[in-house]
Design a protein around this motif. Structure first.
Motif, short mmCIF file in Angstrom:
data_model
loop_
_atom_site.label_atom_id
_atom_site.label_comp_id
_atom_site.label_asym_id
_atom_site.label_seq_id
_atom_site.Cartn_x
_atom_site.Cartn_y
_atom_site.Cartn_z
N ARG A 48 47.79 58.84 37.02
CA ARG A 48 47.11 58.00 36.03
C ARG A 48 46.03 58.80 35.34
NH1 ARG A 48 45.88 52.12 38.35
NH2 ARG A 48 44.39 52.31 36.68
N ALA A 69 46.93 48.21 29.41
CA ALA A 69 47.76 47.79 30.55
C ALA A 69 49.03 48.63 30.57
CB ALA A 69 48.09 46.30 30.45
N HIS A 106 55.05 49.94 23.57
CA HIS A 106 54.48 48.60 23.58
C HIS A 106 54.82 47.85 22.29
CE1 HIS A 106 51.99 45.14 24.17
NE2 HIS A 106 51.64 45.27 22.91
N ALA A 132 43.85 45.55 24.85
CA ALA A 132 44.00 45.25 26.28
C ALA A 132 45.44 45.46 26.72
CB ALA A 132 43.55 43.80 26.56
N ARG A 133 46.39 45.08 25.86
CA ARG A 133 47.81 45.24 26.23
C ARG A 133 48.22 46.72 26.21
NH1 ARG A 133 48.19 40.12 23.48
NH2 ARG A 133 48.64 41.15 21.52
N ARG A 161 35.45 52.00 30.83
CA ARG A 161 35.99 52.58 32.07
C ARG A 161 35.31 53.90 32.40
NH1 ARG A 161 42.54 51.99 32.21
NH2 ARG A 161 42.64 49.73 32.27
N ASP A 208 48.18 52.14 31.85
CA ASP A 208 48.00 52.15 33.31
C ASP A 208 49.34 52.16 34.04
OD1 ASP A 208 45.30 52.13 33.00
OD2 ASP A 208 45.03 49.98 33.37
N ARG A 209 50.31 51.47 33.48
CA ARG A 209 51.62 51.39 34.15
C ARG A 209 52.56 52.50 33.71
NH1 ARG A 209 51.29 45.61 32.58
NH2 ARG A 209 49.97 44.69 34.20
#
Ligand SMILES: NC(=O)c1ccc[n+]([C@@H]2O[C@H](COP(=O)([O-])OP(=O)(O)OC[C@H]3O[C@@H](n4cnc5c(N)ncnc54)[C@H](OP(=O)(O)O)[C@@H]3O)[C@@H](O)[C@H]2O)c1
Length: 255
Positions: A3, A221, A230, A217-218, A36, A224-225
């Motif tokens: 990550r 996410a 997207h 935000a999406r 973050r 992170d994955r």
């Protein structure tokens, strides 16, 4: 892959380069990443316009924030631009884009070239150069290109912009395959409608329109994955229909 974006308090935060940092989508992403703990390198054509943003990011998130001059059409200057950064960025986001007016763009070769340079060749070559450097350093890293669903099928209303985004989407797909076995995520973001400066004054359908913050935000996410592409779920459905319409039916529509 490892990550590259840890929540604040996790591993040492990776520097983030944001190209087109005045964009509303880019700002939302930059705030979320700074929260973050990521240091930010904000790149815009005129860094003086970022003075207020620099203070805002530093005060709200306590991270190091620097401003850099960057013009996506100056492709000869990309390597020098990367050399000038305070550190090698590990996450690079391109939010650069320009839509203009479809009829004018299609009639004027200069405008058409500007749309293609701003939405395709500039961002593609810049992410390519940054990815090469991150990979040479062994990673991990991520490059994120904001393309558009407009690239999924050419429409009379915006095919100059759409064609440029289609090129960018294809370029990112190829890069992703090239780096598939390396610790480098190449992510394509294809927004539908987002309420930003670019769409100001347009009559956008509420159910199909998102905010820069919700989209950011999406995207995070997905980052992170380790998700490569997207597209908001509602736009997967809309574009699934539009791209599968037979030509003779599509010609009669007014999307
Ligand atoms: N809003 C939507 O509905 C939507 C939908 C799909 C995709 N997108 C894409 O999302 C990305 C962000 O757009 P946005 O909606 O946040 O609109 P925006 O606020 O207009 O952002 C576009 C940014 O690109 C910058 N830019 C334009 N030409 C440039 C150049 N030659 N060099 C460097 N920067 C340049 C602009 O800088 P200045 O501020 O200095 O002009 C602006 O900050 C774009 O790639 C856009 O195509 C947006």
């Amino acid at each position: 892959m490892s990550r590259v974006s840890e929540p604040a308090g996790g591993n040492a935060a990776a520097p983030v380069l944001v190209l087109g940092a005045k964009s509303d989508i880019a700002r939302a992403l930059a705030h979320a990443l700074a929260a973050r703990g990521h240091p930010l390198q904000l790149a815009v054509r005129d860094p003086a316009e970022l003075d207020r943003d620099l203070a805002d990011f530093a005060t709200r998130h306590g991270v190091e924030v620097t401003a850099h001059a960057f013009d996506a059409t100056d492709i000869a200057g990309f390597e020098t631009f990367l050399d000038s950064l305070p550190a090698l960025p590990r996450i690079v986001i391109s939010a650069v884009g320009w839509m203009g007016d479809q009829d004018a763009n299609a009639a004027d070769p200069g405008l058409a070239a500007k749309v293609i340079a701003t939405n395709f060749t500039g961002p593609a070559l810049m992410l390519e150069a940054a990815a090469r450097r991150i990979d040479a350093a062994g990673g991990p890293g991520a490059v994120i290109g904001i393309s558009s669903v407009a690239g999924d099928r050419g429409r009379a209303k915006n095919y100059v912009y759409g064609a440029a985004k289609a090129g960018f989407t294809a370029w990112l797909s190829g890069m992703r395959q090239k780096y598939a076995a390396r610790p480098l995520l190449v992510m394509t973001v294809k927004p539908g409608f987002v309420a930003t400066a670019m769409t100001e004054g347009m009559d956008l359908p509420g159910a199909l329109t998102t905010t820069p913050e919700a989209l950011a935000a999406r995207i995070l996410a997905g980052l992170d994955r380790g998700r490569p592409v997207h597209v908001d779920p509602i736009w997967r459905i809309v574009m699934g229909i539009i791209t599968h319409l037979p030509e003779r039916i599509f010609m009669r529509t007014r999307f």
